[in-house]
Motif scaffolding. Structure first.
Motif, PDB file in Angstrom:
ATOM      1  N   LYS A  15       0.835  -1.208   0.000  1.00 18.93           N
ATOM      2  CA  LYS A  15       0.000   0.000   0.000  1.00 18.93           C
ATOM      3  C   LYS A  15       0.866   1.253   0.000  1.00 18.93           C
ATOM      4  CE  LYS A  15      -3.713   2.353   2.483  1.00 18.93           C
ATOM      5  NZ  LYS A  15      -4.632   2.312   3.667  1.00 18.93           N
ATOM      6  N   SER A  16       1.923   1.240   0.814  1.00 13.82           N
ATOM      7  CA  SER A  16       2.824   2.386   0.860  1.00 13.82           C
ATOM      8  C   SER A  16       3.532   2.581  -0.476  1.00 13.82           C
ATOM      9  CB  SER A  16       3.855   2.195   1.980  1.00 13.82           C
ATOM     10  OG  SER A  16       4.777   3.265   2.002  1.00 13.82           O
ATOM     11  N   ARG A  18       2.516   1.749  -3.456  1.00 16.34           N
ATOM     12  CA  ARG A  18       1.609   2.175  -4.521  1.00 16.34           C
ATOM     13  C   ARG A  18       1.064   3.582  -4.295  1.00 16.34           C
ATOM     14  NH1 ARG A  18       0.426  -1.505  -8.230  1.00 16.34           N
ATOM     15  NH2 ARG A  18      -1.356  -0.289  -8.944  1.00 16.34           N
ATOM     16  N   THR A  19       0.832   3.958  -3.044  1.00 19.14           N
ATOM     17  CA  THR A  19       0.220   5.264  -2.777  1.00 19.14           C
ATOM     18  C   THR A  19       1.245   6.370  -2.565  1.00 19.14           C
ATOM     19  OG1 THR A  19       0.071   4.789  -0.404  1.00 19.14           O
ATOM     20  CG2 THR A  19      -1.829   4.204  -1.789  1.00 19.14           C
ATOM     21  N   GLU A  20       2.445   6.024  -2.074  1.00 17.10           N
ATOM     22  CA  GLU A  20       3.432   7.046  -1.747  1.00 17.10           C
ATOM     23  C   GLU A  20       4.600   7.097  -2.735  1.00 17.10           C
ATOM     24  OE1 GLU A  20       4.681   6.478   2.285  1.00 17.10           O
ATOM     25  OE2 GLU A  20       2.639   6.099   2.985  1.00 17.10           O
TER      26      GLU A  20
END
Length: 490
Positions: A15-16, A18-20
């Motif tokens: 998640k980190s 892909r989003t950050e």
């Protein structure tokens, strides 16, 4: 750390990433590779933390379905390996029942409902592993053909470099006055490797920008550039927009695959360069209609096909094509894939009779903006990637390209231009057939990618992604398309 804990840690990291991190990447080729890798990590996370629960739920639900046979629910203490073995047994049982299930669906609404329950059973399992599957197969087409160097991979075959290509060219031409510079592999594409280079003739003082299109060490979907070369020669001789093919190299031991060398055409295949401009996008559609109409105006005999093929109907050749894909599927599948087999069985049984009275034409098989080169004035300079090309019915190309065209311009306008360029009237009776065929064929491509990654190409991330992640997207899309048709036909 338990498997569930490990899965949660991995999910948090993904998640980190892909989003950050992903939004900060500026290089398109790296963005594509980053997206591929994080999707593979998501699949691994599901295997670690969610697969056992998903398998258990699948098998428990299947045990109550009489149409799937007498299946026992798994014991509470069954291990993951035992659950996997039971799933293979379930898939094999479903596959064996597909012809009977389709017969029942042709006779009654209850038969259609039984098929629908079977698909929903499989879909529930795949959703437990990857919730993005609910959005359909459109996600498979993300990314593109980017003109920047891809990440290098380890290979047992000689790398194509300035030095190695110069050595090859001097041996080929029997001249020491030639050399290759600016060798540059191109990211994007799927089934072939593309390499740009500059050929220098130091004696004549000339240079040419050329391109290599090379097979993988084991050709994807059994399609080789060897089969494409004669067609490209014929098309270029008729001034159809393809890169001028210069020579074919059939010695696959030189660089790990046979290859074609062509002149490099002007322009770019990056649709993003014009897609946001409505005027340019509309012009691109008009150009595409003209190109497709010109292609379908040729007769097979005119393009050099042997009489035994050139004189056969589109229906006869469709039979031949499906049988070839079925053979590939049966050869490559590592386990039963009933969701892939269901539409395949239906298609082989339901080739439209109207196709048997229509003459065959050359079909590109993958027409879309992703396979078109446009120059700075918006003119098409080349239609790329002919590995799916066959003799068949033009309706196949028209149904596939429509999904791209209708986002930009009305279909009647496109067809008017297409017809004026010599295009063939589509076979209305075959339109659904070809909608389903393109999805089913692409699903078999995922099965082949799965097999090639597992057996001979462990460094090909794109094959891992197609085979281990995107396959279910394609399988489900085909099955749901077929179910909607069966229900609407009643």
């Amino acid at each position: 750390m338990t498997d569930a804990s490990a899965g949660r840690v991995l999910d948090a990291a993904i998640k980190s990433l892909r989003t950050e991190i992903l939004p900060q990447l500026k290089d398109d080729a790296i963005r594509i590779r980053f997206d591929q890798i994080t999707r593979l990590l998501t699949s691994v996370s599901a295997r670690i933390s969610r697969r056992e629960e998903g398998l258990r739920q699948l098998l428990q639900t299947a045990a109550g379905r009489t149409e799937l046979g007498a299946l026992e629910p798994p014991p509470d203490d069954a291990t993951l390996d035992e659950l996997e073995q039971r799933r293979v047994h379930l898939e094999r049982s479903i596959s064996q029942r597909l012809p009977a299930l389709l017969d029942d669906a042709a006779r009654s609404a209850e038969g259609v409902s039984a098929l629908e329950r079977m698909v929903e059973l499989e879909k529930g399992f795949y959703l437990s592993q990857d919730t993005d599957i609910a959005h359909g197969s459109a996600v498979v087409y993300r990314g593109g053909r980017i003109e920047s160097p891809p990440t290098a991979s380890v290979s047992e075959w000689p790398e194509i470099t300035d030095s190695s290509l110069t050595t090859y060219l001097r041996k080929l031409f029997e001249r020491t006055e030639v050399s290759a510079t600016n060798v540059r592999p191109i990211a994007g594409g799927f089934s072939k490797q593309t390499v740009f280079f500059t050929l220098h003739d130091h004696c004549a003082g000339t240079q040419k920008n050329l391109v290599i299109r090379k097979d993988m060490p084991v050709p994807f979907i059994n399609k080789s550039v060897v089969n494409e070369f004669p067609l490209l020669q014929q098309l270029h001789a008729r001034q159809f927009p393809v890169a001028k093919p210069l020579w074919l190299e059939t010695d696959r031991t030189l660089f790990g695959g046979c290859f074609i060398v062509s002149e490099r055409v002007a322009g770019t295949s990056d649709a993003a360069s014009w897609a946001a401009d409505p005027k340019r996008a509309h012009h691109a559609c008009r150009e595409l209609a003209q190109v497709l109409g010109n292609l379908h105006a040729y007769s097979p005999a005119e393009l050099g096909y042997a009489p035994e093929l050139a004189t056969r109907s589109a229906g006869e050749l469709m039979e031949r094509d499906i049988d070839n894909w079925i053979a590939l599927f049966n050869e490559r599948k590592p386990e039963p894939f009933p969701l892939q087999e269901l539409p395949l069985v239906w298609l082989r049984r339901n080739i439209p009779r109207a196709l048997y009275s229509r003459p065959a034409k050359i079909v590109h098989g993958d027409v879309g903006f992703h396979n078109l080169m446009f120059d700075e004035n918006g003119h098409v300079t080349a239609l790329l990637d002919w590995e799916f090309s066959v003799l068949g019915d033009p309706t196949q190309d028209l149904r596939f390209v429509r999904q791209f065209v209708e986002k930009i311009m009305g279909w009647p306008e496109f067809m008017e231009i297409y017809r004026s360029a010599g295009g063939v009237e589509p076979c209305v009776e075959a339109e659904f057939f070809f909608d389903l065929w393109s999805k089913t064929r692409n699903g078999i491509g995922c099965v082949d990618a799965h097999a090639l990654f597992d057996s001979v190409m462990p460094d090909e991330v794109k094959f891992a992604l197609a085979g281990h992640v995107f396959g279910p997207y394609m399988y489900l899309d085909g099955c749901e398309t077929l179910l909607a048709h069966l229900k609407n036909s009643r």
